[in-house]
Design an enzyme around this catalytic site. Structure first.
Site, mmCIF file in Angstrom:
data_model
loop_
_atom_site.group_PDB
_atom_site.id
_atom_site.type_symbol
_atom_site.label_atom_id
_atom_site.label_comp_id
_atom_site.label_asym_id
_atom_site.label_seq_id
_atom_site.Cartn_x
_atom_site.Cartn_y
_atom_site.Cartn_z
ATOM 1 N N GLU A 79 0.838 -1.205 0.000
ATOM 2 C CA GLU A 79 0.000 0.000 0.000
ATOM 3 C C GLU A 79 0.871 1.252 0.000
ATOM 4 O OE1 GLU A 79 -3.079 0.065 -0.476
ATOM 5 O OE2 GLU A 79 -3.618 -2.044 -0.151
ATOM 6 N N CYS A 141 -7.424 -2.556 8.361
ATOM 7 C CA CYS A 141 -6.112 -2.600 7.707
ATOM 8 C C CYS A 141 -5.536 -1.194 7.582
ATOM 9 C CB CYS A 141 -6.231 -3.203 6.304
ATOM 10 S SG CYS A 141 -6.728 -4.938 6.316
ATOM 11 N N HIS A 165 -1.076 -5.803 1.311
ATOM 12 C CA HIS A 165 -2.256 -6.661 1.180
ATOM 13 C C HIS A 165 -1.920 -7.921 0.376
ATOM 14 C CE1 HIS A 165 -5.419 -3.611 2.500
ATOM 15 N NE2 HIS A 165 -5.780 -4.739 3.073
#
Lengths: 198, 198, 198, 198
Positions: A79, A141, A165
Site C-alpha cells: 500500500e 487494515c 495486502h
C-alpha cells in the site's frame, strides 16, 4: 535487525485468514539475517491500534510490516498510503463507523515508508505478481497502517512502516466462485522475499 | 491404462502457455497406475484436430484429457460441452472464422464424457478451487474438444474425452494487472489429481 | 452561486471522453439556481493544474467540481482523497512519472471538501448507482484534485472542491467487451443531481 | 407478423427483474409493423417451459424472443446455444437440480435460430454495447431456450427462437457495488432495436 510482522485474525464471513497463518509460521524465523516477530492482531477498531503500538514498544523493531487479506485482489499489493478515515463494515466486535477520523486532528494521510517500489520489483523478478496499491481501504487494515505511522511520527522513531495486502488463499476460494486465490506456499514465499527487501 | 493428455503452444500475445509446460512435465509419468502420454497441440484451426486424432490412433488411449489456458479464469474449470462453432480471434497461422461450423452437418454440441463433477469435487477436497464451466468458447480449445468427441462417435470408441481449462500461471500475470494466476506447482498438482479421477 | 465544473479531453487509447461532453453540455446552464461554468482540461501533467487554477482565478467560483472518466468503474464515484503522487502511464504529451510528488513539501494528501456522502446518497435516492471511492489514482485526475485543494489552502479560500469519477459511456464500450458503461443521458442526469447537492 | 416476447419474474435475492418491466411495457406495442405479445414467465423449472409452449400454441407467433436478466454482464448478449442440462441454484419454488437433462433423450444442445449476429451488429451501430454469448447457463433461462427450440423441432414449425440476456437495471445495482447496470430506458431502447431485426 528485528522486524515486527503482523497479520490479522479471520473477519467478516471468512473463516480463516492467510495472514494469520503466515505470521505464525514465520514467527521467530531468521530471514536474510533479520529476526522476525510475527503477531496476530484482532479485527477490532478499538483494540488493534493499541495492541500494535504495544508490540512496537515491547519489541522495539527496526521495521514494521503489516499484512492483511484483500479478498478479491489477484496479487501482492504494497500500500502506498494510509488515510485518516474509518468507514464501512462492522468489525469483529460490532464497531462500525461512517466517515470518521482515526485520529482527530491528525494529518489526512501518511505515505508508507517501506521500499514499496523495490518490494514490488523484487516479487516480479521472482515471477510473483505484485503491484503498488493506492488505497488500503477504510477498514482496520488502513487503520493500523495509519496508527503505526502516527506513532512513529509522535515518538520521532526512525524506522520504516507500511502495509501489504495479500490475495486470498485457496481454502477461501473453493466455495466463492469469483474470488482469485493463491496457495499458502506462494504467499509464504512472497512474504519471505518481501522481508529480504526491508 | 493409457491417458492421452494434451496442452497447447503459446498463442495470441501470450508468450508462454502453462499447459505446454504441464503436458511436457507429466509426459510418460505414471499417475495412479496410469501411463500418461503428454502432447502439445498447435493453436491452428486447420491442424489441431488432425494432429489430435492422429495421436488418438497412434496411442489408442483409454481416455482423452485436453488441457488449455483460459486467461482470466481464477480456477480449474472442466468444460461441460463443446459446440459446433468456430468464431473469434485469429489463430497462430492467421486463420479466422465467424460463426462457422467445425463439422458441417455435425450435431450442435457434444457433452464431455469425463467425470467432470467428480473431478471438481476431488480438486475442491484438496483445497484447489474448481468449478464446472458451461462454455469452452469458440476458439481452438472448443474445436479440439468437439473433434475428439466427434471422432469417438464416428469410430464407436468407448472412451471418455473432454476439455479442462486452466488459469494463467504467474509468469503471464506479472505484467497484466487484472489477470488471476497460479503457480505452475499448483497447476501440476491439480493436473495429477484430475488424472487420478479419470 | 457559481460552480466551476471541469472535465477532460480524451486520453490514452480512448477516442472520446464523456466528461468533455458533459461539461460542454452543461456549460452556462443554471442548475438549481447555480450558474455552471463548464471547462475542459488537457490530460497533461504539466498544464492541467495551471489551467485549472487560472479558471479558479478567472471565475472566482463558490465551488469546484472536477469530473473525470474512470474506465472500468460501474458507478458514479465521488473521490474521498487526493494524494501527493504522480505515477503511471504517459499523459497526452508524453510526460510520465514514477512515485513523484505533485508538490514538493506538500502534505501527503487532501480530503475532498465536497459533500461526498450526501452526493452519493442523493444519486442512490434517484436510482443511480454511486459509492465513495478511496482512491483517485495517481494520474492527472488525482493531480488536479490535489492541486485544487492545495491552491484553496494556500490562498485561504473558503470554498469546497473535489473530484468525481464517471463510468465510461456506451460508445467506448461497444468495442471493449469487459468495459461497463452508461448512456450519456444517464451521465448528464447524474451530473445535474450532483450539482444540486453542492 | 406476431412476435412472442417473454421476460421473467424476480428471482433469487433480487427484488425486481428488468425483463418483467420490459415485456409489460412493450406488450401489444407495434414495432416496425410487428405486433408484440409480451408475457412474464415464472422462475420455476417445473412450470416455465409448459407456460411458454402454451403461449406458443395460443399466439402462434412468427418468432419467439426470450429475455432474461444476466446479473453481472455489462451488455446485451444474444445467446448462441441452449444445452440439455439443469444445474445450479434453487428456483423460486425450491426446485434444484444437479447435472440433470431437461429432456431425457433430447439432443445435447440447440443453436439459436434468431439472427444473433445481425442483432448484435445493429445494437452496436446504435452505440449500444452487445456481443454474442456462448452460454445461457444451466438455470431456467437456458431451460426455456432449450424447450422453445425442442417444441419447434417436434412440431416442425418454421419459426426462429432464441434467448437474449440483459444487464441489470440501475435499481438492482444501487446496493450491489460490483454489479454493472443500465437504465430501464436503455434496456427498452435496445429491446425495440432487437425486435426490428427479427
Amino acid at each position: 535487525m528485528n522486524i515486527l510482522l503482523t497479520g490479522f485474525e479471520p473477519f467478516s464471513e471468512l473463516d480463516s485468514n492467510p495472514t494469520e497463518h503466515i505470521v505464525k509460521t514465520i514467527n521467530e524465523e531468521a530471514v536474510a539475517g533479520k529476526t522476525i516477530f510475527g503477531k496476530v492482531l484482532p479485527v477490532d477498531f478499538q483494540l488493534a491500534g493499541a495492541m500494535l503500538t504495544d508490540y512496537m514498544k515491547e519489541y522495539n523493531p527496526d521495521a514494521v510490516v503489516l499484512l492483511g487479506l484483500a479478498a478479491g485482489r489477484n496479487r501482492i499489493t504494497p500500500e502506498r498510503i494510509a488515510i485518516n478515515c474509518m468507514d464501512g463494515d462492522q468489525d469483529n466486535e460490532g464497531n462500525q463507523y461512517t466517515d470518521k477520523k482515526i485520529i482527530a486532528g491528525g494529518p489526512d494521510a501518511y505515505f508508507s515508508t517501506l521500499p514499496i517500489r523495490k518490494i514490488t520489483q523484487s516479487l516480479q523478478h521472482h515471477s510473483i505478481p505484485s503491484s503498488i496499491s493506492n488505497t488500503a481501504g477504510t477498514y482496520v487494515c488502513n487503520q493500523v497502517m495509519y496508527q503505526a505511522a502516527h506513532f512513529i511520527k509522535l515518538h520521532k522513531l526512525e524506522i520504516p512502516s507500511g502495509f501489504i495486502h495479500m490475495p486470498a488463499h485457496h481454502d477461501l476460494a473453493v466455495s466463492r466462485p469469483s474470488l482469485p486465490s493463491w496457495s499458502l506456499d506462494d504467499l509464504l514465499k512472497a512474504t519471505r522475499i518481501i522481508l529480504e527487501e526491508i
